[in-house]
Design an enzyme around this catalytic site. Structure first.
Site, mmCIF file in Angstrom:
data_model
loop_
_atom_site.group_PDB
_atom_site.id
_atom_site.type_symbol
_atom_site.label_atom_id
_atom_site.label_comp_id
_atom_site.label_asym_id
_atom_site.label_seq_id
_atom_site.Cartn_x
_atom_site.Cartn_y
_atom_site.Cartn_z
ATOM 1 N N ASP A 1 3.528 -2.429 -14.656
ATOM 2 C CA ASP A 1 4.401 -1.391 -14.105
ATOM 3 C C ASP A 1 4.283 -0.088 -14.874
ATOM 4 O O ASP A 1 4.497 0.994 -14.308
ATOM 5 C CB ASP A 1 5.863 -1.852 -14.148
ATOM 6 N N GLN B 1 12.177 -8.180 -12.331
ATOM 7 C CA GLN B 1 11.918 -7.895 -10.924
ATOM 8 C C GLN B 1 13.220 -7.648 -10.169
ATOM 9 O O GLN B 1 13.318 -6.740 -9.348
ATOM 10 C CB GLN B 1 11.166 -9.060 -10.295
ATOM 11 N N GLU C 1 3.626 -9.059 -3.495
ATOM 12 C CA GLU C 1 3.258 -7.803 -4.149
ATOM 13 C C GLU C 1 2.720 -8.084 -5.555
ATOM 14 O O GLU C 1 1.662 -7.593 -5.945
ATOM 15 C CB GLU C 1 4.485 -6.894 -4.222
ATOM 16 N N HIS D 1 -24.352 10.072 28.561
ATOM 17 C CA HIS D 1 -24.885 9.468 27.354
ATOM 18 C C HIS D 1 -26.352 9.084 27.568
ATOM 19 O O HIS D 1 -27.218 9.334 26.728
ATOM 20 C CB HIS D 1 -24.100 8.203 26.984
#
Length: 418
Positions: A348, A247, A314, A407
């Site tokens: 990954d 990482q 993450e 409306h």
């Protein structure tokens, strides 16, 4: 929670130079178009050649690719496609009777034209091209464009070009940075405007996406990569050290956190990591990231889960005896990796899940890139004469309290039989 290693306290000087630079780039491309794009490509990338990458060039790059790399790319494409094809099965049209004479429908249509960004800074990232292109294809996007910064030689990185060929992408541009994002979003020069831009990039790419969001759709705003590893006494210190280093080598700003229920495992992991950071070819970046942003702490499993849901990382890696049980208590993360045999690195590259994920605490409210990113939910409503008559009075009452006379009239006219 007892800390064995804490991140450094880094003062924030509020430097937003890149934001001003990016704003100027985007404004110039919007105002001047292609001439500005070419000027920035020359200034930033020393690029003076062709921006369009022909099918002949991508096929040539593919033919020059080593068999081992081609095999790895093909396997990654296959696995990512299997998972993202399955996701499409969720998007079935719905026909829903509401009440007598009133029917609502929901269907999903793909975005028409999408640009996928593949970074190529320190190294070209074909995996990111795969992670963006395959979900778009599985969603049914009609036009998928790939753009990526040129190399110092003024060409698209050969492995990116080869990946485009493997994926059947016919529109490819050797163009990157904020100027590339702006060109795609606005339709500069020979580039047709896209409806959406996806893919992570550096701070300038991310800021350009932020500025242009609304003019063009985006997948999200990517920050520095991050992992939270929760480990117990079943974890392997060397494996944990390698996962932290993996990482950390992404970027000097990458964040790695190990929360361990076993103090001996935690201490041994730090020792193994210090050894790795002296020998890895990427040690310069990894060591800087770890020293600045790395954490190791000893705590209970309950404390680790609370911290996970607070950080919304993450990547969440669960190196514990019963990872599925622990995962059930974790409610905020981009992607989870279960068990000692499942490091983030497999996700990954090769295992099928997507690596374009929310960072900077955004997993509290957002998810990663998936087939659904490229599909738009579109509703329709059909009311027959009887349904209109039945709905009108209550609808008119609501319009009245909101002060919208037309409306009310619109519904009243449908109530009265001609």
């Amino acid at each position: 929670m007892r800390y064995i290693k804490q991140p450094q306290v880094v003062s924030c000087d509020g430097n937003n130079t890149f934001q001003h630079v990016t704003q100027n780039i985007v404004m110039r491309v919007q105002e001047e178009g292609w001439p500005a794009v070419k000027e920035y490509a020359r200034d930033f990338d020393n690029h003076k050649g062709s921006f369009y990458v022909s099918k002949e060039e991508t096929n040539q790059a593919l033919s020059s690719l080593s068999s081992s790399i081609r095999s790895a790319l093909e396997r990654a494409i296959t696995n990512v496609r299997i998972f993202h094809k399955r996701q499409k099965e969720m998007f079935q049209p719905i026909l829903c009777p509401i009440e007598k004479g009133v029917t609502a429908r929901l269907r999903f249509l793909p975005v028409r034209r999408v640009a996928i960004y593949a970074p190529a800074g320190r190294y070209p990232l074909p995996s990111t091209a795969i992670m963006g292109i395959v979900p778009a294809q599985e969603a049914g996007v009609q036009e998928v464009v790939l753009f990526s910064p040129p190399t110092k030689e003024g060409k698209l990185a050969p492995v990116i070009a080869a990946t485009a060929a493997l994926l059947g992408i016919e529109e490819v541009w050797a163009l990157g940075g904020a100027h590339g994002v702006a060109a795609m979003a606005t339709g500069a020069g020979p580039i047709k405007k896209v409806d959406m831009i996806v893919g992570p990039g550096n701070a300038y790419v991310t800021e350009a996406k932020r500025i242009l969001s609304g003019i063009v759709g985006i997948d999200g705003l990517a920050g520095p990569s991050e992992v939270l590893i929760i480990a117990d006494n079943t974890a392997h210190p060397l494996w944990l050290a390698a996962d932290i280093a993996a990482q950390s080598e992404h970027d000097p700003m990458a964040t790695s956190t190990l929360l361990c229920t076993d103090e001996d495992i935690a201490i041994q992991t730090l020792k193994e990591l210090n050894k790795l950071l002296e020998t890895l070819s990427t040690a310069n970046i990894a060591k800087q990231a770890w020293e600045t942003n790395g954490t190791i702490a000893v705590c209970s499993l309950k404390e680790a889960i609370i911290e996970c849901n607070k950080l919304a990382p993450e990547h969440l890696q669960l190196c514990v005896d019963t990872p599925e049980t622990v995962l059930g208590a974790c409610t905020s993360y981009g992607a989870a990796f279960l068990g000692n045999w499942t490091p983030v690195s497999f996700g990954d590259y090769i295992a099928g899940t997507n690596h374009t994920l929310p960072t900077s605490n955004r997993a509290r409210y957002a998810g990663g890139l998936w087939t659904g990113t490229f599909l738009r939910p579109m509703t329709s409503l059909h009311i027959d004469r009887n349904g209109a008559e039945l709905l009108a009075e209550d609808g008119m009452n609501l319009a009245h309290i909101e002060g919208l006379a037309a409306h009310s009239l619109s519904m009243a006219l449908r109530r009265s039989r001609p």
